[in-house]
Design an enzyme around this catalytic site. Structure first.
Site, PDB file in Angstrom:
ATOM      1  N   TYR A 147       0.846  -1.199   0.000  1.00 34.89           N
ATOM      2  CA  TYR A 147       0.000   0.000   0.000  1.00 34.89           C
ATOM      3  C   TYR A 147       0.883   1.251   0.000  1.00 34.89           C
ATOM      4  O   TYR A 147       0.668   2.183   0.767  1.00 34.89           O
ATOM      5  CB  TYR A 147      -0.905   0.007   1.237  1.00 34.89           C
ATOM      6  CG  TYR A 147      -1.876  -1.154   1.339  1.00 34.89           C
ATOM      7  CD1 TYR A 147      -2.274  -1.885   0.220  1.00 34.89           C
ATOM      8  CD2 TYR A 147      -2.418  -1.520   2.573  1.00 34.89           C
ATOM      9  CE1 TYR A 147      -3.160  -2.947   0.328  1.00 34.89           C
ATOM     10  CE2 TYR A 147      -3.324  -2.575   2.686  1.00 34.89           C
ATOM     11  CZ  TYR A 147      -3.681  -3.287   1.564  1.00 34.89           C
ATOM     12  OH  TYR A 147      -4.568  -4.327   1.670  1.00 34.89           O
ATOM     13  N   ASP A 210     -10.186  -5.162   9.004  1.00 35.97           N
ATOM     14  CA  ASP A 210      -9.013  -4.873   8.160  1.00 35.97           C
ATOM     15  C   ASP A 210      -8.316  -3.628   8.688  1.00 35.97           C
ATOM     16  O   ASP A 210      -8.794  -2.975   9.634  1.00 35.97           O
ATOM     17  CB  ASP A 210      -9.419  -4.697   6.679  1.00 35.97           C
ATOM     18  CG  ASP A 210      -8.328  -5.194   5.715  1.00 35.97           C
ATOM     19  OD1 ASP A 210      -7.182  -4.706   5.795  1.00 35.97           O
ATOM     20  OD2 ASP A 210      -8.632  -6.054   4.866  1.00 35.97           O
ATOM     21  N   GLY A 235      -8.565  -2.537  12.516  1.00 38.67           N
ATOM     22  CA  GLY A 235      -7.554  -3.055  13.438  1.00 38.67           C
ATOM     23  C   GLY A 235      -6.436  -3.790  12.735  1.00 38.67           C
ATOM     24  O   GLY A 235      -6.456  -3.963  11.513  1.00 38.67           O
ATOM     25  N   ASP A 236      -5.481  -4.212  13.580  1.00 38.66           N
ATOM     26  CA  ASP A 236      -4.345  -4.998  13.105  1.00 38.66           C
ATOM     27  C   ASP A 236      -4.529  -6.393  13.694  1.00 38.66           C
ATOM     28  O   ASP A 236      -4.525  -6.552  14.920  1.00 38.66           O
ATOM     29  CB  ASP A 236      -3.047  -4.346  13.615  1.00 38.66           C
ATOM     30  CG  ASP A 236      -1.809  -5.104  13.185  1.00 38.66           C
ATOM     31  OD1 ASP A 236      -1.889  -6.337  12.995  1.00 38.66           O
ATOM     32  OD2 ASP A 236      -0.748  -4.471  13.061  1.00 38.66           O
ATOM     33  N   PHE A 237      -4.715  -7.398  12.827  1.00 40.14           N
ATOM     34  CA  PHE A 237      -5.046  -8.717  13.372  1.00 40.14           C
ATOM     35  C   PHE A 237      -3.880  -9.382  14.103  1.00 40.14           C
ATOM     36  O   PHE A 237      -4.058 -10.391  14.773  1.00 40.14           O
ATOM     37  CB  PHE A 237      -5.718  -9.636  12.350  1.00 40.14           C
ATOM     38  CG  PHE A 237      -5.060  -9.828  10.995  1.00 40.14           C
ATOM     39  CD1 PHE A 237      -3.710 -10.035  10.850  1.00 40.14           C
ATOM     40  CD2 PHE A 237      -5.871  -9.842   9.846  1.00 40.14           C
ATOM     41  CE1 PHE A 237      -3.143 -10.237   9.598  1.00 40.14           C
ATOM     42  CE2 PHE A 237      -5.307 -10.040   8.585  1.00 40.14           C
ATOM     43  CZ  PHE A 237      -3.930 -10.241   8.464  1.00 40.14           C
ATOM     44  N   HIS A 255      -1.589 -17.228   2.971  1.00 38.12           N
ATOM     45  CA  HIS A 255      -0.582 -17.373   1.900  1.00 38.12           C
ATOM     46  C   HIS A 255       0.375 -16.169   1.829  1.00 38.12           C
ATOM     47  O   HIS A 255       1.398 -16.232   1.156  1.00 38.12           O
ATOM     48  CB  HIS A 255      -1.254 -17.645   0.529  1.00 38.12           C
ATOM     49  CG  HIS A 255      -1.886 -16.465  -0.121  1.00 38.12           C
ATOM     50  ND1 HIS A 255      -2.346 -16.501  -1.436  1.00 38.12           N
ATOM     51  CD2 HIS A 255      -2.136 -15.206   0.324  1.00 38.12           C
ATOM     52  CE1 HIS A 255      -2.840 -15.321  -1.746  1.00 38.12           C
ATOM     53  NE2 HIS A 255      -2.730 -14.528  -0.705  1.00 38.12           N
ATOM     54  N   ASN A 302       4.459 -16.377  -7.243  1.00 37.72           N
ATOM     55  CA  ASN A 302       4.012 -14.984  -7.087  1.00 37.72           C
ATOM     56  C   ASN A 302       4.101 -14.548  -5.630  1.00 37.72           C
ATOM     57  O   ASN A 302       4.475 -13.414  -5.331  1.00 37.72           O
ATOM     58  CB  ASN A 302       2.592 -14.819  -7.630  1.00 37.72           C
ATOM     59  CG  ASN A 302       2.228 -13.356  -7.763  1.00 37.72           C
ATOM     60  OD1 ASN A 302       3.025 -12.569  -8.262  1.00 37.72           O
ATOM     61  ND2 ASN A 302       1.073 -12.984  -7.264  1.00 37.72           N
ATOM     62  N   GLN A 306       6.165 -11.408  -4.227  1.00 38.81           N
ATOM     63  CA  GLN A 306       5.373 -10.302  -3.680  1.00 38.81           C
ATOM     64  C   GLN A 306       5.154 -10.300  -2.177  1.00 38.81           C
ATOM     65  O   GLN A 306       4.733  -9.285  -1.638  1.00 38.81           O
ATOM     66  CB  GLN A 306       3.978 -10.310  -4.336  1.00 38.81           C
ATOM     67  CG  GLN A 306       3.951  -9.742  -5.734  1.00 38.81           C
ATOM     68  CD  GLN A 306       2.599  -9.115  -6.000  1.00 38.81           C
ATOM     69  OE1 GLN A 306       1.629  -9.821  -6.162  1.00 38.81           O
ATOM     70  NE2 GLN A 306       2.522  -7.802  -6.019  1.00 38.81           N
TER      71      GLN A 306
HETATM   72  N1  SAM Z   1      -9.522 -11.537   2.136  1.00 41.12           N
HETATM   73  C1  SAM Z   1      -9.457 -10.688   0.979  1.00 41.12           C
HETATM   74  C2  SAM Z   1      -9.667 -11.462  -0.282  1.00 41.12           C
HETATM   75  O1  SAM Z   1      -9.465 -12.672  -0.306  1.00 41.12           O
HETATM   76  O2  SAM Z   1     -10.066 -10.850  -1.292  1.00 41.12           O
HETATM   77  C3  SAM Z   1      -8.163  -9.898   0.903  1.00 41.12           C
HETATM   78  C4  SAM Z   1      -6.881 -10.694   0.865  1.00 41.12           C
HETATM   79  S1  SAM Z   1      -5.435  -9.672   0.777  1.00 41.12           S
HETATM   80  C5  SAM Z   1      -4.272 -10.764   0.074  1.00 41.12           C
HETATM   81  C6  SAM Z   1      -4.886  -9.506   2.434  1.00 41.12           C
HETATM   82  C7  SAM Z   1      -5.739  -8.605   3.286  1.00 41.12           C
HETATM   83  O3  SAM Z   1      -5.249  -8.602   4.625  1.00 41.12           O
HETATM   84  C8  SAM Z   1      -5.741  -7.165   2.824  1.00 41.12           C
HETATM   85  O4  SAM Z   1      -7.042  -6.685   2.759  1.00 41.12           O
HETATM   86  C9  SAM Z   1      -4.935  -6.455   3.894  1.00 41.12           C
HETATM   87  O5  SAM Z   1      -5.286  -5.095   4.047  1.00 41.12           O
HETATM   88  C10 SAM Z   1      -5.264  -7.286   5.111  1.00 41.12           C
HETATM   89  N2  SAM Z   1      -4.242  -7.188   6.163  1.00 41.12           N
HETATM   90  C11 SAM Z   1      -2.917  -7.304   6.024  1.00 41.12           C
HETATM   91  N3  SAM Z   1      -2.291  -7.172   7.198  1.00 41.12           N
HETATM   92  C12 SAM Z   1      -3.260  -6.960   8.117  1.00 41.12           C
HETATM   93  C13 SAM Z   1      -3.247  -6.746   9.519  1.00 41.12           C
HETATM   94  N4  SAM Z   1      -2.094  -6.752  10.208  1.00 41.12           N
HETATM   95  N5  SAM Z   1      -4.430  -6.578  10.143  1.00 41.12           N
HETATM   96  C14 SAM Z   1      -5.601  -6.586   9.452  1.00 41.12           C
HETATM   97  N6  SAM Z   1      -5.674  -6.790   8.114  1.00 41.12           N
HETATM   98  C15 SAM Z   1      -4.509  -6.971   7.460  1.00 41.12           C
END
Ligand code: SAM
EC number: 2.1.1.4
Length: 345
Positions: A147, A210, A235-237, A255, A302, A306
């Site tokens: 981002y 998210d 939040g931050d998970f 993944h 990928n 990434q």
């Molecule tokens: N679940 C969705 C999908 O399958 O379309 C999005 C998958 S995307 C690869 C990963 C998601 O995890 C993103 O929306 C990202 O913002 C969120 N994410 C990454 N780190 C995070 C964190 N520490 N806390 C909360 N969300 C997080």
């Protein structure tokens, strides 16, 4: 003597030049060829298309011929002149206004993933992602790199969004999720999978959890007031407390991360939920012997380029779930790209 078919390296030649096909599709979408044909409602000549997209006639003629060769455009001959129209698939998936449009994903592939893959050899040598080389940003915090600008984040969200219009129903119905009324979609991003849940299960509510800026954009651009059974939680998970739910969805989350980080996250979920709750993983599962599917094998590369993660087998996800306390773990293949794994507390 060796038969002629064995000395003609058909597959190798195809693979060597596979990127020519990707780039033809990227460019046609970026120029808006399919949109112009949709708006015209009649077959157009190369000249008309070149004017409408603002490109050279010679270049457009070659691009259109290649699209026809790829069966993305139909050709119509009239008085020795060729006219083009969209095929049914191009109209549905390659026009920007279509509800099933893949244009945003194609743009992300073209502008981001393609650039990262330029450094695949380095990624394989070093065993890590290539953000620094491709974009000059540190990848210490993965999602800060992903981002790196608001524009990049929105493009990523569109990429995440579009696939669930195509295979979201299959993953949310791979298991009967009817018993789970309160669902939390961790890393739920644009809410596309949350919408599929509310469509498939009329009694459920879904909280999208998210990062704050993702939630903000999701609420403004992706989820409407009409989606009354969908709410948000910022939040931050890895750090913040998780909402209580009957079912936690982790779609394309594990993944992104190493086994250690995955177990850390799954343990946090296990602690947050009551017995009887469950976690649903949605991922592209590799065969147990790693022999395929090719899409998952390529996605795993990928992930190397990434992210910090990888694609895994059903047994590998089961092991992560078991290490975090979950039991009665099953997986179901959908026959499309993404599959489902369910574990219970
Ligand atoms: N679940 C969705 C999908 O399958 O379309 C999005 C998958 S995307 C690869 C990963 C998601 O995890 C993103 O929306 C990202 O913002 C969120 N994410 C990454 N780190 C995070 C964190 N520490 N806390 C909360 N969300 C997080």
């Amino acid at each position: 003597t060796t038969p002629a078919t064995d000395v003609y390296p058909r597959k190798i030649l195809e693979y060597m030049e596979g990127f020519l096909i990707s780039k033809t599709v990227f460019t046609s979408c970026e120029l808006g060829v399919f949109d112009v044909l949709l708006a015209a409602e009649r077959p157009l000549s190369a000249e008309e298309i070149s004017q409408a997209v603002g490109a050279s006639l010679d270049g457009t003629q070659r691009l259109l011929a290649a699209c026809a060769g790829l069966q993305l455009l139909n050709t119509h001959w009239d008085n020795g002149q060729v006219f083009y129209s969209n095929t049914e698939q191009s109209r549905v998936f390659l026009t920007r206004s279509s509800p099933l449009s893949l244009c945003q994903s194609i743009q992300y592939s073209s502008r981001t993933i393609y650039l990262c893959w330029h450094y695949l050899t380095d990624a394989v040598r070093e065993g890590r992602n290539q953000y620094e080389k491709a974009f000059g940003v540190s990848s210490k915090d993965l999602f800060q790199a992903l981002y790196r600008s608001d524009e990049e984040m929105v493009k990523f969200m569109h990429l995440m969004n579009s696939i669930w219009n195509i295979c979201g129903r299959d993953v949310v119905t791979a298991f009967d999720l009817m018993p789970f009324k309160v669902i939390c979609d961790l890393g739920g991003c644009s809410g596309a999978l949350a919408k599929q849940c509310t469509l498939a299960y009329p009694e459920c509510t879904v909280t999208i959890f998210d990062l704050p800026k993702v939630v903000r954009v999701s609420g403004e651009h992706f989820v409407t007031e009409a989606d009354q059974r969908i709410s948000f939680h910022e939040g931050d998970f890895f750090k913040d407390s998780l909402p209580v739910a009957d079912l936690y969805i982790l779609a394309r989350i594990l993944h992104d991360w190493t086994d250690e980080r995955c177990i850390e996250l799954l343990c946090r979920i296990y602690k947050a939920c009551k017995p009887g709750s469950a976690v649903l993983l949605v991922e592209a599962l590799l065969n147990e012997d790693g022999s395929g599917p090719l899409t998952a094998q390529l996605y795993s590369l990928n992930m190397l380029v990434q992210t910090e993660g990888r694609e895994r087998t059903g047994a590998q996800y089961a092991a992560l779930l078991a290490a975090s306390g979950f039991t009665n773990i099953q997986h179901r293949l959908t026959g499309k790209i993404y599959d489902a794994v369910l574990g219970h507390k």
